[in-house]
Design a protein around this motif. Structure first.
Motif, PDB file in Angstrom:
ATOM      1  N   MET A 163      -8.044   1.545   0.719  1.00 47.61           N
ATOM      2  CA  MET A 163      -8.313   2.047   2.067  1.00 47.61           C
ATOM      3  C   MET A 163      -9.683   1.591   2.564  1.00 47.61           C
ATOM      4  O   MET A 163      -9.860   1.279   3.741  1.00 47.61           O
ATOM      5  N   TRP A 164     -10.651   1.550   1.680  1.00 43.65           N
ATOM      6  CA  TRP A 164     -12.007   1.159   2.087  1.00 43.65           C
ATOM      7  C   TRP A 164     -12.063  -0.315   2.488  1.00 43.65           C
ATOM      8  O   TRP A 164     -12.689  -0.677   3.480  1.00 43.65           O
ATOM      9  N   PHE A 165     -11.392  -1.173   1.717  1.00 45.09           N
ATOM     10  CA  PHE A 165     -11.508  -2.608   1.938  1.00 45.09           C
ATOM     11  C   PHE A 165     -10.373  -3.191   2.779  1.00 45.09           C
ATOM     12  O   PHE A 165     -10.579  -4.237   3.412  1.00 45.09           O
ATOM     13  N   GLY A 166      -9.199  -2.552   2.779  1.00 46.70           N
ATOM     14  CA  GLY A 166      -8.055  -3.228   3.375  1.00 46.70           C
ATOM     15  C   GLY A 166      -7.230  -2.447   4.369  1.00 46.70           C
ATOM     16  O   GLY A 166      -6.249  -2.980   4.902  1.00 46.70           O
ATOM     17  N   LEU A 168      -8.788  13.236  -8.237  1.00 52.18           N
ATOM     18  CA  LEU A 168      -9.068  12.303  -9.328  1.00 52.18           C
ATOM     19  C   LEU A 168      -9.147  13.001 -10.682  1.00 52.18           C
ATOM     20  O   LEU A 168      -8.627  12.504 -11.692  1.00 52.18           O
ATOM     21  N   ALA A 169      -9.818  14.149 -10.719  1.00 51.86           N
ATOM     22  CA  ALA A 169     -10.049  14.826 -11.999  1.00 51.86           C
ATOM     23  C   ALA A 169      -8.873  15.689 -12.437  1.00 51.86           C
ATOM     24  O   ALA A 169      -8.665  15.885 -13.637  1.00 51.86           O
ATOM     25  N   PHE A 189       0.837  -1.205   0.000  1.00 51.32           N
ATOM     26  CA  PHE A 189       0.000   0.000   0.000  1.00 51.32           C
ATOM     27  C   PHE A 189       0.871   1.255   0.000  1.00 51.32           C
ATOM     28  O   PHE A 189       0.583   2.229  -0.714  1.00 51.32           O
ATOM     29  N   ALA A 190       1.936   1.243   0.798  1.00 50.81           N
ATOM     30  CA  ALA A 190       2.822   2.401   0.843  1.00 50.81           C
ATOM     31  C   ALA A 190       3.512   2.628  -0.505  1.00 50.81           C
ATOM     32  O   ALA A 190       3.738   3.776  -0.912  1.00 50.81           O
ATOM     33  N   LEU A 191       3.856   1.553  -1.202  1.00 51.52           N
ATOM     34  CA  LEU A 191       4.482   1.704  -2.519  1.00 51.52           C
ATOM     35  C   LEU A 191       3.504   2.292  -3.529  1.00 51.52           C
ATOM     36  O   LEU A 191       3.906   3.080  -4.392  1.00 51.52           O
ATOM     37  N   VAL A 192       2.219   1.943  -3.420  1.00 52.89           N
ATOM     38  CA  VAL A 192       1.220   2.579  -4.285  1.00 52.89           C
ATOM     39  C   VAL A 192       1.170   4.071  -4.003  1.00 52.89           C
ATOM     40  O   VAL A 192       1.139   4.895  -4.921  1.00 52.89           O
ATOM     41  N   ALA A 193       1.173   4.437  -2.719  1.00 57.05           N
ATOM     42  CA  ALA A 193       1.202   5.855  -2.357  1.00 57.05           C
ATOM     43  C   ALA A 193       2.467   6.524  -2.882  1.00 57.05           C
ATOM     44  O   ALA A 193       2.437   7.675  -3.346  1.00 57.05           O
ATOM     45  N   LEU A 229      -7.270   3.558  -6.957  1.00 56.30           N
ATOM     46  CA  LEU A 229      -6.928   2.262  -6.371  1.00 56.30           C
ATOM     47  C   LEU A 229      -6.611   2.403  -4.887  1.00 56.30           C
ATOM     48  O   LEU A 229      -7.043   1.575  -4.065  1.00 56.30           O
ATOM     49  N   ALA A 230      -5.868   3.461  -4.523  1.00 57.13           N
ATOM     50  CA  ALA A 230      -5.546   3.671  -3.113  1.00 57.13           C
ATOM     51  C   ALA A 230      -6.802   3.904  -2.285  1.00 57.13           C
ATOM     52  O   ALA A 230      -6.919   3.410  -1.153  1.00 57.13           O
TER      53      ALA A 230
END
Length: 383
Positions: free
Chosen positions: A226-229, A277-278, A172-176, A221-222
């Motif tokens: 965050m919502w699920f994991g 996002l936009a 998760f941190a690598l995605v961030a 994706l992040a």
């Protein structure tokens, strides 16, 4: 003038503004450094790219120093805990940043291909590595940091110093981290499109068209992750916000979806993730239309939205503890005294307009497209 609780909240806003200012200004320099090996093919082209940020990079980096100083003065507990827990990561950032001043100043001192090529890659590392690590740090804050406070409020960490870096590099941190690297790279690419001559501007435009949508996808994706994991943190009970700081005087629990509490309580906060996002998509669209200036503004808004989303999601937490949630540091219990926050506030009121004024003046006086002809007439200049 302001009560203690109000000043605590004001300084949360001011520190966030400093981090956003750093991302917009010095992030531009880091983005250019990250793109240097890919947008410039010859020595002249690389000097064109470097000269677009050469007059400004050192002033821009002061935003990072100021943000660190503000954290030290306004949130001393956070400064002590973070600089201990993220010590190896911060040393990696520091060593990468060493390449920037030396690379800018010494790269063109010798007309040797190997010499200049080595410094070009040094500038790449000085841009890409900090951009990645800063995002990794935010990713770890959202997951909680493995520390706790003893009865004397001294921070203690799980694990040893030598193994402290590897746990930070979790998925998760690598995605961030990739979000951070991507948004700064887009910002740097738009700056090159705005300030550099062809063919560099055209190459930068193509890179922006590829990376900007990826930033939006990774950001989405992040959010889903965050919502699920990723469990958030929620304060169950705490002293009055005007009380003297004591991080151990509150009760905190970990809970699913807790990082989304602010959006349920204040729907207007959804503007931050919406802009995050936009913004990259708008920047890519404006870049493709040849409106690099507006695209640069859209990129700045996108970074504001992305960083703002992280800050709003965690509020009032600054540094949550994954080992003992009650040790988590928040806006209300990790601050300096009322007097310290007051003095710092008036210093900001007086000096920030001065800093912004001379910064705008410097950019205005040194504005213009950097071309090959200009570079070749100054073959022995600093950059």
């Amino acid at each position: 003038m302001f009560d203690f609780a109000t000043l605590k909240f004001i300084w949360w806003i001011l520190v966030g503004a400093l981090l956003i200012g750093f991302a917009i200004t010095d992030g531009m320099d880091m983005g250019v450094g990250s793109l240097l090996p890919f947008v410039a093919k010859s020595d002249t082209e690389r000097r064109i790219a470097i000269n677009t940020v050469g007059p400004h990079w050192d002033g821009n980096q002061v935003w990072l120093i100021t943000a660190g100083g503000a954290i030290f003065a306004a949130w001393p507990s956070v400064y002590a805990a973070a600089f201990s827990g993220f010590y190896m990561a911060m040393m990696l950032v520091l060593f990468a940043l060493f390449f920037r001043p030396v690379g800018f100043d010494y790269r063109s001192k010798l007309n040797a291909k190997r010499w200049r090529g080595a410094w070009d890659w040094g500038l790449f590392l000085g841009g890409a590595v900090p951009a990645l690590i800063f995002g990794v740090a935010f990713g770890n804050l959202l997951q909680g940091v493995p520390f706790w406070l003893d009865d004397l409020l001294r921070p203690h960490y799980q694990g040893s110093l030598l193994t402290a870096l590897l746990p930070l590099l979790n998925p998760f941190a690598l995605v961030a981290g990739l979000i951070s690297l991507g948004m700064l790279t887009v910002h740097g690419g738009l700056w090159l499109q705005l300030r550099a001559d062809e063919p560099i501007a055209g190459r930068a435009q193509k890179i922006v068209a590829t990376i900007a949508p990826a930033v939006t996808i990774l950001f989405a994706l992040a959010g889903i992750w965050m919502w699920f994991g990723v469990d958030g943190y929620r304060i169950v009970s705490e002293p009055a916000h005007n009380a003297m700081p004591n991080p151990l005087a509150k009760e905190v629990v970990r809970a699913s979806h807790a990082w989304f509490d602010v959006y349920r309580a204040f729907p207007v906060a959804l503007l931050a993730p919406a802009i995050g996002l936009a913004g990259p998509l708008l920047a890519a669209r404006l870049s493709a239309m040849g409106r690099a200036g507006l695209a640069f503004v859209a990129s700045a808004l996108a970074m504001t939205g992305i960083i703002g989303t992280a800050g709003l999601s965690m509020f009032p937490f600054i540094m949550p503890s994954s080992l003992k949630p009650n040790s988590s540091l928040t806006v209300w219990d990790a601050t300096s005294s009322h007097l310290t926050l007051s003095v710092m506030f008036w210093a900001v009121v007086i000096f920030l307009p001065i800093v912004l004024g001379y910064t705008v003046w410097c950019y205005a006086k040194m504005w213009g497209t950097v071309s090959a002809g200009e570079i070749e007439t100054r073959s022995h200049s600093a950059y």
